[in-house]
Every structure is written in C-alpha cells, then in structure tokens.
Design an enzyme around this catalytic site. Structure first.
Site, PDB file in Angstrom:
ATOM      1  N   GLY A  68       0.832  -1.207   0.000  1.00  0.00           N
ATOM      2  CA  GLY A  68       0.000   0.000   0.000  1.00  0.00           C
ATOM      3  C   GLY A  68       0.860   1.247   0.000  1.00  0.00           C
ATOM      4  O   GLY A  68       1.976   1.261  -0.536  1.00  0.00           O
ATOM      5  N   SER A  69       0.353   2.283   0.631  1.00  0.00           N
ATOM      6  CA  SER A  69       0.999   3.599   0.536  1.00  0.00           C
ATOM      7  C   SER A  69       2.381   3.654   1.177  1.00  0.00           C
ATOM      8  O   SER A  69       3.137   4.587   0.916  1.00  0.00           O
ATOM      9  CB  SER A  69       0.112   4.650   1.193  1.00  0.00           C
ATOM     10  OG  SER A  69      -1.158   4.615   0.581  1.00  0.00           O
TER      11      SER A  69
END
Lengths: 487, 462
Positions: A218-219
């Site tokens: 993810g981020s």
C-alpha cells in the site's frame, strides 16, 4: 587329504572375506541412507540425547534443555517465554524444527564443524559435549511491547523492528502465534496431533508472518517511489511542486487512478512533502510512470527487494519481496503506490524504513548476535554487513524530513512521541473485494540519530483510508519505539 | 658326497607362557569392555566388573591349568581366542541387560554360569578323552545320538516351540535346551568316522562324464540321506539355519575326504533344488528371501510375521555404529529384536562399529585357521577329517548367521558361536574347542623317540 583341506581353508577364507567386505559396505557406504531412514528410531532418541544450547535475548532465556533423567529422551526442550518469542525461536519437535531452532541446529546440537575443537577438548577431558548457545539481537522490551500492542488490536498481523545502524533485528512478532512447548515433548504421536491441529487452524498460527508472508505494501511503498524520484534529480526537494490531479488517467485502459475516495488532494499542484503527508495517489502514480519500470525496479532492488538470486537469510530464509513483473504503464502506476502485484514482507518494509533512516545505507538484517560454545568461547560474533546503498545521503535527508512531516502534520499523528522526532508513513493495502484493507505503518526514531526502525501490518486493520489505518497501526509502532528509546 | 647334517626336526614349541600372557590379555580386554559399558551408561565403573572379570579370569585359568596338564602340546592360540570371543559376548549381554534402551531377556548372570559350565565340560572332555581316536569306534553310536538329538524336539511333551521354530526341548529344573547344537558335534564325529571308512569307494568308483567324475548311483545313498535329514529339519522344525549348517558341513567333509569336486556340485544342486522346493511350499522360506532382497520395503517392514523389521533394525543399528561405533553403553542396541541372541553381531556393530566387527571377524577367522592347521598337521585321516569338519562348521556357522544379519545372504536363525546367549550352544562349542585342543595336542606332540638310533633315517608321517 591335505590338498582338499587347503581348498576348504581357502573356502573359509573366502567366506570371511565376503563377510568383511559386506560389513565394510554396510557400515561405510550404505550406512548414510539407513541412518536417515524415518523408521530408524535412533534419530528420534538422538535428538533428545544432547543438551542443546540456550537461545537467549538480552537477559532472557528463550529456549533451554532440561535434564529429565529419562534414558530414552533425556533432555526436554523448554521455552520459558512461550508464544511471545515463538516466531523467533521456532520449535524443536521430534521430527521437525523451525526458525532459529532449525537455522542454527548444527550449533545448538553441537554437531557443527565450527565446534570441532570444543568436541576434541571434551573428548579428552571426558566431558559430555553440549550444544553452543545462541544469543539473539532481540530486545526483550521491544519484543514484549510489540507483542502486547499488536495483540491488543485483536487482529492478525506482524511487526519487525530493526536497528538501522547495524541491521540487528530488535523485535519480530507474528500474531496469532503458538506455544512451542506444545511441540517439544519427545512423543511423536502427541506432537504430531498438536502440530496437525495448529496447521489446520484457519488463522495459521505456525506461519511467521514477519518473514514468510508477503502483503501488498500500500501507501508505505510510496517512500520507495519517492526515493527513486529524489535520486533521479538532485534539485528536487520536499518543497518541489508536483501535479496532483483528482484522477490520474491510466493510458490504454478505461480505468483510472483516483485518490482515496476520489477526493482532491491539494489544489492540482502540491509540494512533494504534502503529497506524502496526505498520501495522495495521483502524484506517485505519475512519478512511477514517468520514471519507468526499470528505474523503479532498480530502486527497489537497492532496498533489497526482488533480489531472488541471493535469498535473504536472517539466518532463517525470508520470502522474497517483489514489485511485480513488468506490465503496462497502468500497472506500473498502481505498483508505484504499493498495489497490483507489489508484494512485501513486513521485514522488507522495515529494511526500507531502516535504509532511509540510516542515510540511505541498507544494512543486512540479522537475528544472531553471538554464538558461544558450552564453555563461553565465542564461535560467531556480531558482524554488521552493508546490503546496498539505496540512495544518496542528501536524498535520504530530504526523504527523512518528509517522513517526519507525515508524523507531525499528516496521517501518522498517532506515532508522535514527546521529545523525539519520529518519521513514518502509513499505508492501506486493498485486498480482496469486501474485506477490510490491511493497515500498514513504517517508521523510525529519533530522526536525527535513528536507533530503531519499525514496520508492521495489521491484517484488515483499516476502516478504509490511511488516517484510520494510521490510528490502528501507528500507536503500536510508537509503543515499540518508546520501549527501545526508554521513553 | 658329504653326509647330510643331523639337523633336528623343528618341533612345535609348547609356548605355554605365551598362552598364559595372551589369556591374561584377553581377560584384560574383556574387563576394559566391562568398564566401558559402565562409563558409557552412568559414568561409573560398574561394581560387577571385578566379579565378572575375575570370574571369567578364574574359569579360563582353570581351563589353562587343565590344558597345560592334559594337553601340553596344544595350539597356544585357541584358548585365548575363545576366551576373548566368549568374554565380549558376556560384556554385550551384560550391557543389554543393564543398559538404557535394554531389552528384557538378556541375562548376564545366566550366561556367566553357562560359561562356567562350558569350561567345566571343556576340562572334563580333555581329562576323559585322552585319545580322540577312540571316537572313531563310536561312529555309528554318534550317528544315532546325533539323529536322536536332532529329532528330539519333535517328541511330544519334551519338545517346545519358541518363536515359531520347534528346536527346543524342556528339561524340568534346567530350562530349555537346543539339542541341535549338540547334535551337530555328534553328526560330525559320525561323518568323519563314516567317510574315513568309505572314502575309497566314494572317491574312486564311478565314471567320467564330460570333465566330471560322477560317483555310482548307489554311492549317492549317504548324501541323499543327509539331504533328506536336513530337509526334514527344515520342514518339521522350521529351522532353516541348522538344516543349512548340517548339510553344508557334510558336503564339505565329503569333499575333503574324497577329493571329488562332483560331490560339491551334486550337493549344491540338491541344496538349490531343496531350497526352491521349500520356498515354493513354505511361506516362511519365501518370506525370508523377499526380506533379504528388499529389507527396506515398507510393506515387508510392517508385516507382523516374517517381516523385515528385525533385519532392518539390525541394519539400522550397524549403520548408526558406522566406522568407530557409538561406544559401549552409548547406542541403542536394545531396539534390535533378539539383540542378545541371534542379532548380537548387529548389537556389537552398533556400539563397536566397523572396527569392532572387523576385529571380531578376524578373531573368528584366526580360530578357524588354527583349527584347520590342526587338521593339516594331524597324523591320521580320521583326525584330519574330524578337525577339518569341526573347523569348517565353525566358519560356516559364522558365515550363515553373520551373513544373514548383515544382509549378505537370506537370514536364517542360528546362534553366533560363543557370543549369543544360550547354554546349549555354549556347551557344545566348548566341547568343540576341547576336541580341537585334544587333536592339536596329538598333532603337535613329538613322535615317540625310537628306541634305537636308526642313523640318518627320519620318519615323517603325514
């Protein structure tokens, strides 16, 4: 009759010759196969015949062998700290071992060639050879804080903490876990039943999630994309402007890449720091596409990602992480924000955080601090090794500054520690449709002189956006950092 | 021409002192092994070491004194070699009795007792039997006794079946005896006497076919009878080992007596025929062959009766021993079924390793060699054949059981001479050794001095 007697004598000689040849063949050649035969119960007894060495961390004994006096299974393996350290120590079962118990088995049971001198001395002094003791890099305070905090979330997950300056692993937790004492008895049937039960458990307590499982990062992966961007042009800095459209059009597809919830992220153009603080998707998707797959892959490799030619061992083998195969631009944009086929182990993300904290130099992670023989002589010492230089010191400083901003101004406010500059990055990893995304967090502290880097994942721990993931994951990292920094 | 010098014929020396030193050495090795067992098991010299060591030492000293008095010219090596083998067997049985992973059934005390009985019988044989050639007069008596002993387990109420083989007789107050062990001695005496009497006709009559001299059909009688006898043992008592032992020894003695290779060929043909027949009729014979070929087959391993578990456990033990062995008291020979009797060789292989087994085989080979040397030196055909037969049966027995245990040939149960636990075998083998010692004494004794000096004439007898 003498001539026939002599021939009979010759026949006797041939018979003895055949017996001798056959005994040689049996005990010197065929022996190795027969010895390893699973039906040879001697292997089973032999496992409990030696006093295995201790596994320790700090002042804690994690695994020891107790003399039971039972002639068939004399030494019993005991894990005083049980499940808290299970992903580190592993277990020592009648027919199986795992983690440190497996990776350092030859030292623990004293059969390693490194211990040949010790065995020689023991032979002459008439002592029974004991296994070597293995001291781990684990910081018991950090390990216990991590186990407690991650366990309190009530979710599955994993956490790895590293000393960025050396690569020493300070904590490694995987939840749910198991009690290695259940697998230690010298009773094949009972242990096999206990093992089968653990193996069938749908929560997979036997899997060491910190090193043996990969998740989309993810981020948190945006720091890698950012590192690549900073390295591509030394004039860039936290205040450089980038495009941050509401939606990024992905070439050759009907799909496009929005920010979370389709919201705007700033006013069309934002600073690099702002894009990281708010975890905007569109700038990083664009940066990834602009840099190209090769640049992204090279940058990732410098952090230790996807170098499957030389699999990492700490000393237990770590599942390889990867940003995924080269596909089209659209896929690259998604990989650049940690989605698509981008897959990372929690340990790998801890290495990323540690590399940034350590001025761009990624240290090889390791768990074994020292190995000493039964008399205390050192067999193996601590020898930190550089894995690679991920980025220049300048780029690392810029990235560190931005990650500190993420904590101070952005999505990771929950990781703030009074009096300590903390850097971090939250992440939310989309998984299967209909399931809550995983919450990630990577961090380091103190930013000026980093002593710890942490990466953790809480499976399905996010309500959807980074802010909520940050609320779940960041406090866990915070408690581990506090434990190490003595706050 | 100069007259040949009057060189004295080199006579064998008595070498009694050397024998005493070697005996002491053998007892020392055995005591050392006792100590090693204790140290291996609980880091202490066992308290029984002196009892066992001095007990064995006392027995063999007595045997030595009897031998020095009644057979002073006997081969000096035979008694020390037997002492060493018997002593190591005692140590191994002791180890199996007391040790960790030990197995019920091993009893060192009873074996020590039987060793004492064996030594007594050895001494009595030497004292009573002043001239072994008197045995030649007992040829047919011995034959009848051997036959009777061999079939005695089949007699109702007397015979007992243990572990699937009916080879035991129960004697109230004494326990079980394995009469086949004594039968083998009586049969060898019979074979020797019979073959010496009949060897000319067995050797000479016949006709030549291709390159082989075939005997006359009616001279095939003895070999066919022995063949039938051993088949009978095999069928009625399910005792493969004794059957093979007796038939093989008979063939060897027949060959030694007649110098005819055709007897060996006929014997082998009969044996192969019998074996194929037995394998096709009896499951337990075929099972032995299956096990021999594939001891590691899981199906055979699991099989309850006639499976490979026993053999494979022995092989596991020996492979664990490797080159140097685990050390006495430090392996798991108790895992091997019957490790105190049929499989004692495997138990020794586990704890003393290849080195120990090679040494042990060497001792056996030396013992056989001394026996055959006695046969070569003997002065009359009966002695030659008897000594040859007794030596051969010793080698043949070691070959059958050790070859079976080490997976060289199919496994057939037999005791390992002087090592396996068991009174009757120990007794029989001590008598065997007494006979060899007696014959060796006769062979090495200087011939009686001529009353007159007959000048340069020397008489040799061979």
């Amino acid at each position: 009759m003498n001539s026939t007697l002599k021939r009979a004598a010759l026949a006797c000689m041939v018979m003895f010759g055949l017996l001798m040849l056959n005994v040689n063949y049996l005990q010197a050649v065929r022996a190795s196969d027969l010895k390893e035969d699973a039906r040879n119960r001697r292997n089973f007894f032999a496992r409990y015949e030696v006093e295995r060495g201790l596994i320790t961390a700090g002042n804690k004994v994690l695994a020891e062998s107790k003399d039971t006096g039972d002639p068939e299974a004399r030494f019993k393996r005991v894990y005083p700290e049980g499940e808290v350290y299970a992903p580190v120590t592993g277990f020592f079962a009648p027919e199986n071992t795992s983690d440190i118990e497996r990776a350092r088995n030859d030292l623990l049971d004293g059969s390693s060639s490194d211990l040949v001198i010790r065995r020689g001395i023991d032979l002459f002094t008439g002592k029974t050879t004991r296994g070597a003791n293995v001291e781990l890099t684990i910081n018991p305070k950090a390990q216990e804080a991590a186990y407690k905090a991650l366990g309190a979330s009530g979710k599955k997950g994993a956490l790895v903490a590293i000393d960025p300056r050396t690569g020493a692993i300070l904590a490694m937790v995987s939840i749910p876990t198991y009690d290695p004492n259940l697998l230690a008895p010298a009773d094949k049937a009972a242990v096999n039943a206990a093992y089968a039960k653990l193996e069938k458990d749908k929560d997979q307590p036997l899997v060491n999630r910190a090193i043996a499982r990969t998740y989309p990062p993810g981020s948190t992966f945006k720091v890698v994309t950012m590192a690549a961007y900073l390295e591509s042009d030394s004039s860039l800095g936290p205040q450089s402007q980038v495009d941050a459209p509401q939606v990024l059009d992905l070439p050759n597809t009907t799909a496009d890449l929005p920010n979370y919830g389709g919201a705007a992220c700033g006013a069309g153009r934002v600073t690099l720091s702002f894009s990281l603080e708010r975890s905007c998707n569109t700038p990083f998707g664009k940066i990834g596409m602009d840099l190209g797959y090769e640049t992204m892959k090279d940058q990732a490799a410098k952090f230790g990602i996807g170098t499957d030619l030389d699999p990492l061992a700490i000393p237990m083998p770590v599942s390889p992480s990867s940003i995924g195969p080269e596909e089209d631009k659209a896929a690259l944009a998604q990989a650049s924000i940690g989605q698509r086929s981008n897959q990372m182990t929690p340990l790998q993300m801890a290495m990323v955080a540690a590399g940034i904290a350590n001025d761009g130099v990624v240290m090889k992670p390791y768990l074994v601090k020292r190995v000493t023989d039964s008399e205390g002589t050192e067999i193996e010492g601590e020898d930190p090794e550089e894995l690679d230089t991920a980025m220049s010191e300048e780029s690392a400083a810029k990235l560190k500054e931005m990650m500190v901003n993420v904590v101070n101004l952005g999505t990771a406010g929950a990781a703030k520690i009074p009096g300590v500059t903390v850097g971090g990055k939250t992440g939310t990893a989309e998984t299967a449709e209909g399931r809550a995304p995983h919450a990630w967090f990577i961090s380091f502290a103190p930013a000026e002189d980093p002593k710890i880097a942490v990466a953790l994942i809480v499976e399905s721990g996010s309500a959807g956006n980074d802010a909520s993931g940050g609320q779940t994951a960041a406090p866990i990292a915070k408690s581990v950092m506090e434990a190490v920094l003595g706050k | 021409m100069s007259a040949p010098g009057v060189e004295p014929v080199p006579l064998p020396a008595k070498r009694r002192m050397a024998q005493l030193v070697m005996l002491g050495f053998a007892v020392l090795i055995v005591m050392g092994a006792y100590a090693a067992v204790g140290l291996g098991i609980d880091q202490k010299i066992p308290s029984g070491m002196l009892t066992y060591g001095l007990g064995l030492g006392g027995f063999v000293l007595a045997a030595y004194l009897v031998l020095a008095r009644f057979a002073p010219w006997a081969d000096p090596l035979i008694l020390p070699l037997v002492t060493l083998i018997n002593g190591l067997g005692l140590v191994m049985i002791y180890r199996l009795e007391v040790g960790a992973g030990g197995k019920g059934g091993a009893s060192a005390t009873s074996q020590l007792l039987w060793t004492a009985v064996g030594v007594v019988v050895f001494a009595v044989t030497l004292i009573v039997l002043r001239d072994h050639r008197s045995l030649q007069r007992l040829t047919y008596t011995a034959g009848a006794a051997g036959l009777l002993l061999l079939i005695s387990p089949l007699i109702p109420f007397l015979g007992q079946e243990i572990n699937g083989a009916r080879i035991w007789i129960g004697i109230p107050g004494v326990g079980q005896l394995q009469p086949a062990e004594l039968a083998k001695l009586a049969l060898i005496v019979f074979f020797a006497g019979y073959l010496v009497a009949k060897r000319d006709v067995l050797a000479l009559a016949g006709r030549r076919l291709l390159f082989i001299d075939l005997p006359r059909a009616r001279d095939l009688g003895p070999i066919l009878i022995t063949w039938g006898l051993s088949l009978g043992v095999l069928i009625l008592q399910k005792d493969l080992g004794s059957s093979l032992l007796i038939f093989g020894t008979f063939i060897a003695m027949l060959y030694i007596a007649t110098q005819r290779t055709s007897w060996v060929l006929i014997g082998i043909l009969l044996f192969v025929g019998g074996a194929v027949l037995a394998a096709s009729i009896f499951d337990h014979v075929a099972a032995r062959v299956d096990v021999f070929l594939n001891p590691e087959d899981p199906k055979l391993f699991e099989r309850e009766l006639g499976g490979s578990a026993q053999l494979l456990e022995g092989l596991f033990g020996m492979s664990q021993g490797g080159i140097l062995g685990t050390g006495l008291g430090q392996g798991y020979p108790g895992l091997i079924p019957l490790s105190f009797s049929d499989f004692i060789f495997a138990a020794i292989g586990e704890e003393l390793g290849l080195t120990g087994l090679m040494a042990l085989l060497m001792i056996y080979a030396l013992l056989v060699e001394r026996g055959l040397r006695t046969a070569l030196a003997a002065r009359d055909p009966f002695s030659k054949l008897l000594a040859g037969g007794l030596s051969f049966i010793l080698a043949w027995q070691v070959f059958i059981i050790v070859g079976g245990v080490t997976n060289l040939i199919p496994l057939t149960g037999l005791v390992t001479p002087f090592m396996s636990q068991g009174g009757s075998a120990l007794l029989a083998n001590w008598i065997l050794i007494a006979l060899l010692v007696r014959m060796s004494d006769a062979a090495r004794k200087p011939p009686p001095q001529a009353i007159q000096d007959e000048g340069l004439t020397q008489v040799f007898q061979r």
